[in-house]
Design an enzyme around this catalytic site. Structure first.
Site, PDB file in Angstrom:
ATOM      1  N   GLN A   1     -32.217  16.674  -8.172  1.00 26.08           N
ATOM      2  CA  GLN A   1     -32.301  18.178  -8.753  1.00 26.08           C
ATOM      3  C   GLN A   1     -32.402  19.126  -7.227  1.00 26.08           C
ATOM      4  O   GLN A   1     -33.510  18.552  -6.509  1.00 26.08           O
ATOM      5  CB  GLN A   1     -33.263  18.458  -9.756  1.00 26.08           C
ATOM      6  CG  GLN A   1     -33.797  19.812  -9.734  1.00 26.08           C
ATOM      7  CD  GLN A   1     -33.960  20.481 -10.996  1.00 26.08           C
ATOM      8  OE1 GLN A   1     -33.133  20.192 -11.878  1.00 26.08           O
ATOM      9  NE2 GLN A   1     -35.025  21.471 -11.296  1.00 26.08           N
TER      10      GLN A   1
ATOM     11  N   HIS B   1     -35.669  29.252  -2.592  1.00 27.06           N
ATOM     12  CA  HIS B   1     -36.389  29.412  -3.756  1.00 27.06           C
ATOM     13  C   HIS B   1     -37.508  29.950  -3.774  1.00 27.06           C
ATOM     14  O   HIS B   1     -38.712  29.470  -3.694  1.00 27.06           O
ATOM     15  CB  HIS B   1     -36.739  27.766  -4.381  1.00 27.06           C
ATOM     16  CG  HIS B   1     -36.986  27.669  -5.727  1.00 27.06           C
ATOM     17  ND1 HIS B   1     -38.255  28.027  -6.169  1.00 27.06           N
ATOM     18  CD2 HIS B   1     -36.228  26.730  -6.761  1.00 27.06           C
ATOM     19  CE1 HIS B   1     -38.017  27.948  -7.460  1.00 27.06           C
ATOM     20  NE2 HIS B   1     -36.962  27.147  -7.878  1.00 27.06           N
TER      21      HIS B   1
ATOM     22  N   ASP C   1     -35.719  32.206 -17.039  1.00 33.44           N
ATOM     23  CA  ASP C   1     -35.006  31.075 -16.005  1.00 33.44           C
ATOM     24  C   ASP C   1     -33.480  31.655 -16.191  1.00 33.44           C
ATOM     25  O   ASP C   1     -32.868  31.104 -17.093  1.00 33.44           O
ATOM     26  CB  ASP C   1     -35.151  29.669 -16.398  1.00 33.44           C
ATOM     27  CG  ASP C   1     -34.456  28.594 -15.362  1.00 33.44           C
ATOM     28  OD1 ASP C   1     -33.982  29.328 -14.438  1.00 33.44           O
ATOM     29  OD2 ASP C   1     -34.761  27.737 -15.616  1.00 33.44           O
TER      30      ASP C   1
ATOM     31  N   GLU D   1     -35.043  34.280  -6.388  1.00 34.10           N
ATOM     32  CA  GLU D   1     -34.202  33.267  -5.383  1.00 34.10           C
ATOM     33  C   GLU D   1     -32.804  33.513  -5.154  1.00 34.10           C
ATOM     34  O   GLU D   1     -31.832  33.470  -6.083  1.00 34.10           O
ATOM     35  CB  GLU D   1     -34.426  31.752  -6.381  1.00 34.10           C
ATOM     36  CG  GLU D   1     -35.726  31.477  -6.885  1.00 34.10           C
ATOM     37  CD  GLU D   1     -35.576  30.442  -7.919  1.00 34.10           C
ATOM     38  OE1 GLU D   1     -34.546  29.733  -7.968  1.00 34.10           O
ATOM     39  OE2 GLU D   1     -36.382  30.241  -8.717  1.00 34.10           O
TER      40      GLU D   1
HETATM   41  C1  BG6 Z   1     -35.249  27.239 -10.750  1.00 39.04           C
HETATM   42  C2  BG6 Z   1     -34.430  26.704 -11.808  1.00 39.04           C
HETATM   43  O1  BG6 Z   1     -34.566  27.576  -9.460  1.00 39.04           O
HETATM   44  O2  BG6 Z   1     -36.023  26.092 -10.316  1.00 39.04           O
HETATM   45  C3  BG6 Z   1     -35.249  26.060 -13.010  1.00 39.04           C
HETATM   46  O3  BG6 Z   1     -33.683  27.725 -12.372  1.00 39.04           O
HETATM   47  C4  BG6 Z   1     -36.206  24.981 -12.420  1.00 39.04           C
HETATM   48  O4  BG6 Z   1     -34.590  25.600 -14.096  1.00 39.04           O
HETATM   49  C5  BG6 Z   1     -36.975  25.488 -11.196  1.00 39.04           C
HETATM   50  O5  BG6 Z   1     -37.190  24.677 -13.303  1.00 39.04           O
HETATM   51  C6  BG6 Z   1     -37.984  24.647 -10.638  1.00 39.04           C
HETATM   52  O6  BG6 Z   1     -37.359  23.356 -10.289  1.00 39.04           O
HETATM   53  P1  BG6 Z   1     -38.058  22.227  -9.701  1.00 39.04           P
HETATM   54  O7  BG6 Z   1     -37.345  21.065  -9.566  1.00 39.04           O
HETATM   55  O8  BG6 Z   1     -38.997  22.677  -8.311  1.00 39.04           O
HETATM   56  O9  BG6 Z   1     -39.253  22.043 -10.588  1.00 39.04           O
END
Ligand code: BG6
Length: 296
Positions: free
Chosen positions: A82, A165, A210, A270
């Site tokens: 992810q 982010h 989200d 973000e």
């Molecule tokens: C956001 C996503 O950018 O990041 C969310 O849209 C996600 O769906 C969030 O939960 C945090 O992601 P992570 O991988 O840092 O837990």
């Protein structure tokens, strides 16, 4: 540079007191203080890993080359974790440049690089392309600019997504509103990825949010507290923006999110290029980023 190994970080301070701190791990900005150094603008979880064991929960993680869970359909990013490897790779510090014309207009720029050769073997296998990233973080008195430069160094073309982010620190989520998205279509990940259109000039946060706002015609998204502008987020060659707050249950469920009620003190706005893919042919370059202004 201070610290060692995965905890190494670079800090810079302006003569007027403002400062920025960047962890080499993920080239993650973990602190940005404005107002003479008195106001921290970024939220970082008390349990964020800052030792290179996990992406930082807070600050400004760099999402590259895929946003969110990668597509399962055999796209070349499919085997990546992810949000890709940008936020979990160790970047090189390329150097610092300062301009000190006058006290009020001085700035300092920190450059970081990540190349195919700097990836872990797993990441290189999962995404076998030759690329070069240069990430520039520029601190000025009232603003922080973060810009990525992506170059295709290989023979074949590749596709990527990119996102900054940013976790903004705020006093009270119940008093926050977000302006600058009126009329924009978004995908609501909380509502089964359904498509909607922003019909209020101000977005307020009263539960988990989200949303992926895409192809935004406006340049600037503003975060307000009690109706007073607190941050301007200005997009540069990036047309999408995600708004995220995990709210009570999701915050509790994240092992590295602390304190539990920290969701009241953060909002992620973000900026990125996450709708579809950016394609770069051999030798081509993409540049995009944000300027965030503290309006205290
Ligand atoms: C956001 C996503 O950018 O990041 C969310 O849209 C996600 O769906 C969030 O939960 C945090 O992601 P992570 O991988 O840092 O837990």
């Amino acid at each position: 540079i201070s610290g060692s190994g995965a905890s190494s970080k670079v800090t810079a301070t302006l003569p007027s007191g403002e400062s920025v701190e960047v962890l080499l791990y993920g080239a993650t900005v973990t602190s940005w203080k404005s107002d003479g150094g008195k106001a921290e603008n970024l939220w970082v979880s008390e349990k964020a890993a800052l030792d290179g064991s996990k992406a930082v929960r807070g600050g400004i993680p760099v999402v590259f080359p895929v946003f969110g869970p990668p597509p399962k359909d055999g796209h070349p990013t499919s085997s990546l974790p992810q949000h890709g490897f940008g936020r979990t790779s160790r970047w090189e510090f390329l150097g610092k440049s300062t301009s000190e014309d006058a006290l009020d207009s001085s700035s300092v720029k920190l450059d970081f690089g990540l190349y195919t050769s700097g990836l872990t073997e797993d990441a290189r296998k999962a995404w076998p392309f030759d690329f070069g990233l240069v990430y520039s973080v520029t601190l000025s008195k009232d603003s922080l600019q973060t810009v990525i430069n992506v170059r295709n160094e290989g023979e074949s073309s590749f596709e990527f997504q990119f996102l900054l982010h940013t976790y903004f620190k705020i006093q009270d989520i119940s008093k926050v509103s977000i302006n600058g998205l009126l009329g924009v279509e978004y995908i609501d990940k909380v509502l089964n990825a359904s498509t909607h259109q922003q019909s209020d000039a101000s977005l307020t946060i009263t539960g988990e949010v989200d949303r992926v706002y895409a192809s935004i015609p406006q340049d600037t998204t503003t975060i307000l507290e009690s109706g007073t502008p607190r941050f301007d987020v200005v997009r540069d060659n990036l047309s999408d923006t995600v708004v995220w707050n995990p709210w009570i249950e999701k915050a509790k469920a994240m092992g590295d999110f602390s304190p539990d009620d920290g969701y009241k003190n953060m909002i992620c706005v973000e900026v990125g290029a996450v709708k579809g893919w950016q394609k770069l042919e051999k030798g081509e370059v993409f540049e995009g980023g944000q300027t965030i202004k503290s309006l205290l």
